[in-house]
Design an enzyme around this catalytic site. Structure first.
Site, short mmCIF file in Angstrom:
data_model
loop_
_atom_site.label_atom_id
_atom_site.label_comp_id
_atom_site.label_asym_id
_atom_site.label_seq_id
_atom_site.Cartn_x
_atom_site.Cartn_y
_atom_site.Cartn_z
N CYS A 75 6.14 -2.17 16.50
CA CYS A 75 6.85 -1.02 15.95
C CYS A 75 8.33 -1.14 16.30
O CYS A 75 8.68 -1.39 17.45
CB CYS A 75 6.27 0.28 16.46
SG CYS A 75 6.40 0.45 18.23
N HIS A 165 3.46 -5.07 5.54
CA HIS A 165 4.32 -4.22 4.71
C HIS A 165 4.23 -4.63 3.25
O HIS A 165 4.21 -5.82 2.94
CB HIS A 165 5.77 -4.30 5.19
CG HIS A 165 5.97 -3.76 6.56
ND1 HIS A 165 6.25 -2.43 6.80
CD2 HIS A 165 5.89 -4.35 7.77
CE1 HIS A 165 6.34 -2.24 8.11
NE2 HIS A 165 6.11 -3.39 8.72
N GLU A 214 3.46 5.21 6.17
CA GLU A 214 3.03 4.30 7.23
C GLU A 214 1.52 4.22 7.33
O GLU A 214 0.82 5.24 7.29
CB GLU A 214 3.59 4.74 8.57
CG GLU A 214 5.06 4.39 8.77
CD GLU A 214 5.45 4.42 10.23
OE1 GLU A 214 6.53 4.94 10.53
OE2 GLU A 214 4.64 3.96 11.07
N CYS A 223 11.02 3.96 9.66
CA CYS A 223 10.16 2.88 10.11
C CYS A 223 11.00 1.63 10.29
O CYS A 223 11.58 1.14 9.33
CB CYS A 223 9.03 2.63 9.11
SG CYS A 223 7.88 1.34 9.65
N GLY A 226 9.48 -1.53 8.89
CA GLY A 226 9.56 -1.36 7.44
C GLY A 226 10.95 -1.63 6.90
O GLY A 226 11.11 -2.25 5.85
O1 ZDP Z 1 1.97 -0.91 11.36
C1 ZDP Z 1 1.69 0.28 11.59
O2 ZDP Z 1 0.51 0.67 11.68
C2 ZDP Z 1 2.82 1.25 11.80
N1 ZDP Z 1 2.39 2.59 11.50
C3 ZDP Z 1 3.26 1.11 13.21
C4 ZDP Z 1 4.44 1.94 13.55
C5 ZDP Z 1 5.64 1.31 12.98
C6 ZDP Z 1 6.91 2.06 13.36
N2 ZDP Z 1 7.06 3.23 12.55
C7 ZDP Z 1 8.13 1.21 13.20
O3 ZDP Z 1 9.21 1.74 13.38
O4 ZDP Z 1 8.03 0.01 12.94
C8 ZDP Z 1 6.87 2.53 14.75
#
Ligand code: ZDP
Length: 278
Positions: A75, A165, A214, A223, A226
């Site tokens: 993350c 992603h 997400e 994100c 992301g």
């Molecule tokens: O890959 C996932 O399951 C995400 N929901 C993880 C969390 C990603 C996050 N929002 C980010 O900033 O990359 C923390």
């Protein structure tokens, strides 16, 4: 439980940070973490992040549980919060750079003098089998291939930042029915581990707007992984430069996909909000 925590956010993407340096396994179960993330019956957060002892020569290990009781590999906003949290815990002996072991490999956040955190997010993984997705051929990149969702064909690009992603370009992100489309992309059969989904509107070659649904957390205000994946998709589609600002509902992240070493660098804030005990 007598467990202390600190609530942090990175551009409104919010997390419960737990000091877990005393043992190698998270002190909470996935279900307990999901309960704490509930915005009515719990503390309220997009996820729980554990600061655990390092391994294989790293300073610390990060584990992240999503608010739906699933675990993610990595993350972006969260590791910026973790870096600030660790520095706070270490006090005077705090470093400015940490090597963090994650399920996605070693990630290196650096605390900058202006209070922001710059993270070496590593290289993107682009082959279908690395995302993972069954779209296209397993040993090929997925760049603007058609995917049927909600009775409409979308051109999607897939990128892994350790977590999956799916990126698609739209005319106007504010017109996207995120609550309807997000789950349909997340649970689409071509994504065996589900996926995070980013809707991208190109403003300039160095500035894009993003909305994100997400995996395991739903619509969030930002994100980090992301935003990195989105810039990779923009560059692969020749729609933006390798250095770009990504505007999210919660604020702006600065992303660079280095041509020299193919690594992604993400810069943004991380803010402590309050501490408590559960
Ligand atoms: O890959 C996932 O399951 C995400 N929901 C993880 C969390 C990603 C996050 N929002 C980010 O900033 O990359 C923390």
């Amino acid at each position: 439980m007598g467990i202390e925590f600190t609530k942090y956010h990175g551009l409104g993407n919010d997390f419960i940070l737990i000091d877990n340096r005393h043992q190698s396994e998270p002190v909470l179960t996935l279900q307990q973490a999901a309960q704490l993330c509930d915005r009515h019956f719990g503390i309220g957060a997009d996820g729980v992040i554990f600061a655990l002892p390092g391994q294989n020569g790293t300073d610390y290990t990060m584990r992240i549980y999503n608010s739906d009781a699933s675990e993610a590999e990595m993350c972006g906003n969260g590791i910026r919060c973790l870096a600030k949290f660790i520095a706070e815990l270490e006090g005077k002996s705090a470093k400015t750079q940490y090597r963090i072991h994650t399920l996605a490999g070693v990630i290196t956040p650096e605390l900058l003098a202006d209070g922001q955190v710059k993270v070496d997010m590593g290289e993107p993984r682009l082959l279908a089998e690395e995302i993972p997705t069954t779209l296209g051929s397993r040993d090929r990149k997925i760049v603007e291939l058609p995917l049927e969702v909600a009775g409409q064909s979308w051109l999607v690009t897939c990128v892994s930042m350790g977590n999956p992603h799916c990126i698609t370009f739209v005319e106007d992100v504010s017109l996207i029915a995120l609550e309807t489309l997000g789950p349909l992309f997340e649970h689409h059969a071509v994504f065996p581990k589900r996926t995070n989904t980013e809707f991208i509107q190109i403003i300039r070659r160095d500035y894009v707007k993003m909305r994100v649904w997400e995996r395991g957390a739903g619509a969030t205000l930002a994100c980090g992984t992301g935003a990195c994946a989105a810039v990779v998709a923009c560059v692969l589609a020749s729609k933006c430069d390798r250095i770009a600002a990504v505007e999210l509902p919660g604020g702006i992240l600065e992303i660079e996909w280095s041509a020299a070493n193919q690594r992604l660098y993400m810069t943004g804030p991380a803010v402590a909000v309050f501490t408590g005990k559960i």
